[in-house]
Enzyme design. Sequence first.
Site, PDB file in Angstrom:
ATOM      1  CB  VAL A  53     104.082  58.554  28.885  1.00 39.72           C
ATOM      2  CG1 VAL A  53     104.982  57.341  28.656  1.00 39.72           C
ATOM      3  CG2 VAL A  53     103.792  58.735  30.357  1.00 39.72           C
ATOM      4  CG  PHE A  64      99.679  58.028  27.563  1.00 41.25           C
ATOM      5  CD1 PHE A  64     100.627  57.291  28.242  1.00 41.25           C
ATOM      6  CD2 PHE A  64      98.540  58.430  28.244  1.00 41.25           C
ATOM      7  CE1 PHE A  64     100.452  56.952  29.585  1.00 41.25           C
ATOM      8  CE2 PHE A  64      98.345  58.100  29.582  1.00 41.25           C
ATOM      9  CZ  PHE A  64      99.306  57.363  30.254  1.00 41.25           C
ATOM     10  CE  LYS A  65     105.703  62.676  19.657  1.00 44.34           C
ATOM     11  NZ  LYS A  65     106.965  63.452  19.577  1.00 44.34           N
ATOM     12  CB  ILE A  66     101.061  56.130  20.994  1.00 42.60           C
ATOM     13  CG1 ILE A  66     100.409  56.182  22.378  1.00 42.60           C
ATOM     14  CG2 ILE A  66     101.388  54.696  20.593  1.00 42.60           C
ATOM     15  CD1 ILE A  66     101.247  55.630  23.499  1.00 42.60           C
TER      16      ILE A  66
END
Length: 307
Positions: A140, A168-170
């Site tokens: 995501v 998750f790529k934040i």
Amino acid sequence: MTLPQPFTGVHPIAPTPFQANGDLDLPGMRRVLDCMIDQGVDGICILANYSEQFLLTDTERATLVDLTMSHVAGRRPVIVTCSHFSTRVAGERGRAAAAAGASMLMLMPPYHGMTLRTDEAGMLAHFAHVAQVSGLPIMVQDAPMSGVALSVPFLVRLAREVPGVRYFKIEVPGTAAKLRALIEVGGEAIAGPLDGEESITLMADLDAGATGTMPSALAPDLIRPILLAHRAGRRADAAAAYARILPLVNFENRQCGLRATKAVMQEGGVIASDAVRHPLLPLDPATRAGLLELAREVSPLALRWGR
């Protein structure tokens, strides 16, 4: 190729090289991929925003997926970005990437322009459909470009309710705090918390528990030792190595954007042209000179790979 467990390391975004006339440079793309593998990357992500995915036709996307999978040939895991506002289109992209041999998909929440959004139920169904039809794990991408606020409780809900959504790529303001909260609330459901945005907040994000980073392909060979030192408990060494490259990372992020990698790779003989597609414009000559000056000080492989 199966993904490493847990998902860790440096997984940069591959630029899409163009000829001076704007056509795809397919030999150049092969050289980009070879350079990235020589940079020691843990994986390669294609068709992301830093790949100028929003300037590519569907036919060009398919060409690049096939070329990448055949040329990388299992040497590294490949992540294919399949973001689209349409759930059907995103699913078709994901299915095609899986058939070609991708190891993972990266997917932004559905958005279009400033106002077209969906609610959390719609987003959950969007991610669930792509995961189901592709059979691949989903990364995501939580980035300001979408204009969609993805709360930590919703991201945790995604991880717990949608099989495959565990990564998750934040890359939002306050990334470290969000990563820390995501890991704390999500627990074992969060298999791969990573940062992005050229690794401009890398040390804070590693301290918060990030297991990796998704920068550009400009200097992953200089970023990977930072992760390895931090993982080994040598935080002071990691901080010193990060401080050495931070002026370059900052200049890339704040002055150049996606054009930086192309400029350095052209200077280093990786690609023949640093062209971007209109309406994007080339780097201002003074900005380009400033970028290369900083790059020469730390000598990333991309600056000398083809020389």
